[in-house]
Design a protein around this motif. Structure first.
Motif, PDB file in Angstrom:
ATOM      1  N   UNK A  34      50.517  41.673  36.406  1.00  0.00           N
ATOM      2  CA  UNK A  34      49.688  42.610  37.072  1.00  0.00           C
ATOM      3  C   UNK A  34      49.751  42.830  38.488  1.00  0.00           C
ATOM      4  N   UNK A  35      49.849  43.984  39.127  1.00  0.00           N
ATOM      5  CA  UNK A  35      49.464  43.882  40.475  1.00  0.00           C
ATOM      6  C   UNK A  35      48.209  44.966  40.640  1.00  0.00           C
ATOM      7  N   UNK A  36      47.256  44.276  41.588  1.00  0.00           N
ATOM      8  CA  UNK A  36      46.110  44.963  41.971  1.00  0.00           C
ATOM      9  C   UNK A  36      46.031  45.856  43.357  1.00  0.00           C
ATOM     10  N   UNK A  37      45.428  46.992  43.291  1.00  0.00           N
ATOM     11  CA  UNK A  37      45.119  47.625  44.446  1.00  0.00           C
ATOM     12  C   UNK A  37      43.361  47.994  44.286  1.00  0.00           C
ATOM     13  N   UNK A  38      42.973  47.680  45.843  1.00  0.00           N
ATOM     14  CA  UNK A  38      41.586  47.986  45.749  1.00  0.00           C
ATOM     15  C   UNK A  38      41.229  49.222  46.484  1.00  0.00           C
ATOM     16  N   UNK A  39      42.346  49.868  46.894  1.00  0.00           N
ATOM     17  CA  UNK A  39      41.920  51.209  47.727  1.00  0.00           C
ATOM     18  C   UNK A  39      43.213  52.118  47.233  1.00  0.00           C
ATOM     19  N   UNK A  40      42.950  53.327  47.444  1.00  0.00           N
ATOM     20  CA  UNK A  40      43.759  54.542  47.373  1.00  0.00           C
ATOM     21  C   UNK A  40      45.158  54.351  48.112  1.00  0.00           C
ATOM     22  N   UNK A  41      44.918  53.876  49.388  1.00  0.00           N
ATOM     23  CA  UNK A  41      46.060  53.842  50.231  1.00  0.00           C
ATOM     24  C   UNK A  41      46.881  52.569  49.669  1.00  0.00           C
ATOM     25  N   UNK A  67      60.163  41.959  33.760  1.00  0.00           N
ATOM     26  CA  UNK A  67      58.900  41.577  32.773  1.00  0.00           C
ATOM     27  C   UNK A  67      58.027  42.941  33.032  1.00  0.00           C
ATOM     28  N   UNK A  68      57.204  43.176  32.075  1.00  0.00           N
ATOM     29  CA  UNK A  68      56.333  44.211  31.761  1.00  0.00           C
ATOM     30  C   UNK A  68      55.103  44.350  33.042  1.00  0.00           C
ATOM     31  N   UNK A  69      55.187  45.036  33.770  1.00  0.00           N
ATOM     32  CA  UNK A  69      54.472  45.300  35.068  1.00  0.00           C
ATOM     33  C   UNK A  69      53.149  46.101  34.982  1.00  0.00           C
ATOM     34  N   UNK A  70      51.973  45.803  34.964  1.00  0.00           N
ATOM     35  CA  UNK A  70      50.751  46.590  34.673  1.00  0.00           C
ATOM     36  C   UNK A  70      50.170  46.991  36.316  1.00  0.00           C
ATOM     37  N   UNK A  71      49.891  48.075  36.414  1.00  0.00           N
ATOM     38  CA  UNK A  71      49.042  48.395  37.737  1.00  0.00           C
ATOM     39  C   UNK A  71      47.740  48.556  37.470  1.00  0.00           C
ATOM     40  N   UNK A  72      46.957  47.828  38.396  1.00  0.00           N
ATOM     41  CA  UNK A  72      45.449  48.118  38.194  1.00  0.00           C
ATOM     42  C   UNK A  72      44.765  48.793  39.598  1.00  0.00           C
ATOM     43  N   UNK A  73      44.076  49.663  39.559  1.00  0.00           N
ATOM     44  CA  UNK A  73      43.498  50.230  40.991  1.00  0.00           C
ATOM     45  C   UNK A  73      41.911  50.265  40.479  1.00  0.00           C
ATOM     46  N   UNK A  74      41.185  49.575  41.383  1.00  0.00           N
ATOM     47  CA  UNK A  74      39.813  49.539  41.213  1.00  0.00           C
ATOM     48  C   UNK A  74      39.189  48.928  42.459  1.00  0.00           C
ATOM     49  N   UNK A  75      37.849  49.506  43.104  1.00  0.00           N
ATOM     50  CA  UNK A  75      37.698  49.274  44.186  1.00  0.00           C
ATOM     51  C   UNK A  75      36.626  47.906  43.890  1.00  0.00           C
ATOM     52  N   UNK A  76      36.334  47.436  42.810  1.00  0.00           N
ATOM     53  CA  UNK A  76      35.578  46.372  42.269  1.00  0.00           C
ATOM     54  C   UNK A  76      36.659  45.353  42.241  1.00  0.00           C
ATOM     55  N   UNK A  77      36.679  44.154  43.117  1.00  0.00           N
ATOM     56  CA  UNK A  77      37.422  43.105  42.929  1.00  0.00           C
ATOM     57  C   UNK A  77      37.311  42.205  41.733  1.00  0.00           C
ATOM     58  N   UNK A  78      35.676  42.158  41.367  1.00  0.00           N
ATOM     59  CA  UNK A  78      35.297  41.592  40.352  1.00  0.00           C
ATOM     60  C   UNK A  78      35.812  42.410  39.159  1.00  0.00           C
ATOM     61  N   UNK A  79      35.823  43.564  38.625  1.00  0.00           N
ATOM     62  CA  UNK A  79      36.555  44.240  37.523  1.00  0.00           C
ATOM     63  C   UNK A  79      37.678  44.064  37.585  1.00  0.00           C
ATOM     64  N   UNK A  80      38.541  44.242  38.598  1.00  0.00           N
ATOM     65  CA  UNK A  80      39.886  44.281  38.661  1.00  0.00           C
ATOM     66  C   UNK A  80      40.438  42.916  38.447  1.00  0.00           C
ATOM     67  N   UNK A  81      40.011  41.888  38.625  1.00  0.00           N
ATOM     68  CA  UNK A  81      40.264  40.434  38.431  1.00  0.00           C
ATOM     69  C   UNK A  81      40.048  40.265  36.977  1.00  0.00           C
ATOM     70  N   UNK A  82      38.975  40.607  36.319  1.00  0.00           N
ATOM     71  CA  UNK A  82      38.550  40.389  35.097  1.00  0.00           C
ATOM     72  C   UNK A  82      39.692  41.076  34.069  1.00  0.00           C
ATOM     73  N   UNK A  83      40.193  42.333  34.460  1.00  0.00           N
ATOM     74  CA  UNK A  83      40.963  42.842  33.579  1.00  0.00           C
ATOM     75  C   UNK A  83      42.459  42.180  33.886  1.00  0.00           C
ATOM     76  N   UNK A  84      42.735  41.760  35.133  1.00  0.00           N
ATOM     77  CA  UNK A  84      44.257  41.079  35.381  1.00  0.00           C
ATOM     78  C   UNK A  84      44.191  39.799  34.747  1.00  0.00           C
TER      79      UNK A  84
END
Length: 412
Positions: free
Chosen positions: A28-35, A1-18
């Protein structure tokens, strides 16, 4: 399936986009930190990534750099678009940028869809300046497009003949051998405006240049002084227009359930073929086929099961016939195929092979296994009209059913 990566420290913004991307059909996979981002990117593959410009604990833009380093087309998400931010972003090889506002969510979905659709899509850049070609090709390549290049109109024509699936040509005006205007006129003799988009990118400032190109068949005209954002927006808009036209054409010409050509398109395609071969008295063959006992399938397993049977049958038929003929759904459980330049002997072998294929497969639906057979009537006798050929094939189909079904009969 088409997978999108989302990197944002804000859980609200990342979840909205997801949430919005998932509603559009993306995983979509979300990361909240660079690590976390480094770990996920090392483990999985993504066709596009979105990163906030500012992340906790790392310098501005480091998330974008991580995506670019791993060759993931990158979209910058930022809450600030002052000149300094724009200058920083413009130095990076990204797809696009978008403001971190709820009203811009739809644009995020749109640009992610664009990158998804761009994969495998061919465009051509035509310019006698190697630097200009490379610059444009690099930018378009970041959009996921497959970019071909040509140094002038004559070379572009050769590239196009070798790649007839090119969807968009971005051309300069002043070039040796064949200029952009001549190229536009030539390409329009090969492909109409609703199948190929021609975008002119020129430094010519004469007031009549743009209208001249548009009247010759160009879809759009952009001055070379335009910002790259404008060029990309115009390119994306032209590609989207082509897709909308293709979707509209498919809705008019294709069966909504099976995706095969419908009865209307069958006649639009086959009547000219009949006229072409009528003078030769040979060359065209028609086959009609009917799924045996289809009403029993609906009565026993329900109409949803019947729809699955129709879709599976249509897929098998289209894959089996391939380039040998045009396949259409006539209605209900009846399908037809028109063959061009297939001999009577080959036709019998082809249709008998398909009958055996259908006899060997079954359709599973909600725990039930549904066996299939097909009856086929066919003719290579062109007679007086295409309608007459269909009538003879239909008579053979009726006879095949009368003789016990699961057989192929020919009108000799």
């Amino acid at each position: 399936m088409d997978k999108v990566f989302i990197l944002d420290s804000s859980k609200v913004t990342a979840s909205l986009i997801q949430r919005h991307l998932q509603q559009a059909g993306f995983v979509c996979d979300i990361a909240f930190s660079y690590e976390d981002a480094e770990r996920l990117i090392a483990e999985k593959k993504y066709f596009v990534g979105l990163s906030s410009l500012v992340l906790e604990g790392v310098p501005s833009g480091k998330g974008l750099d991580l995506l670019i380093k791993n060759k993931i087309p990158a979209i910058a998400v930022t809450s600030n678009l002052d000149e300094d931010v724009l200058n920083d972003i413009s130095q990076k090889d990204i797809v696009d940028y978008v403001l971190k506002k709820s009203e811009h969510i739809d644009y995020i979905v749109r640009i992610v869809k664009r990158v998804s659709k761009n994969r495998g899509l061919k465009v051509m850049v035509v310019d006698d300046s190697r630097a200009a070609r490379s610059w444009l090709s690099n930018i378009l390549g970041h959009q996921g497009l497959t970019v071909l290049q040509a140094a002038d109109g004559a070379e572009a024509a050769k590239v196009f003949y070798s790649n007839p699936d090119i969807k968009l040509v971005l051309t300069d005006y002043a070039m040796p051998k064949m200029d952009g205007l001549q190229l536009t006129a030539h390409l329009r003799t090969i492909r109409p405006m609703d199948e190929l988009s021609i975008v002119v990118l020129s430094s010519d400032s004469k007031s009549r240049t743009a209208p001249l190109f548009l009247k010759t068949g160009a879809n759009d005209f952009i001055h070379k002084s335009a910002r790259i954002e404008e060029i990309l927006c115009r390119v994306n808009s032209n590609l989207e227009t082509l897709e909308l036209i293709a979707e509209s054409r498919d809705r008019a010409n294709k069966d909504f359930l099976t995706g095969l050509w419908n009865r209307r398109y069958f006649f639009e395609h086959s009547e000219p073929l009949y006229a072409k071969y009528a003078g030769l008295g040979r060359g065209l063959s028609v086959a009609l086929m009917d799924i045996d006992h289809f009403k029993k399938v609906n009565d026993t397993y329900g109409h949803d099961a019947g729809d699955e049977v129709l879709k599976r049958f249509a897929t098998l038929l289209a894959d089996y016939i391939g380039e040998r003929g045009l396949v259409a759904r006539f209605g209900g459980e009846e399908f037809t195929v028109v063959f061009e330049t297939v001999s009577s002997e080959d036709l019998k072998s082809v249709l008998e092979g398909f009958r055996e294929l259908i006899e060997s497969v079954s359709v599973e639906f909600e725990g039930d296994v549904i066996s299939l057979t097909v009856s086929i009537g066919a003719t290579s006798d062109m007679g007086e009209s295409l309608t007459g050929m269909i009538t003879r094939a239909d008579e053979m189909l009726y006879e095949a059913k009368a003789r016990g079904r699961n057989r192929v009969l020919f009108a000799e």
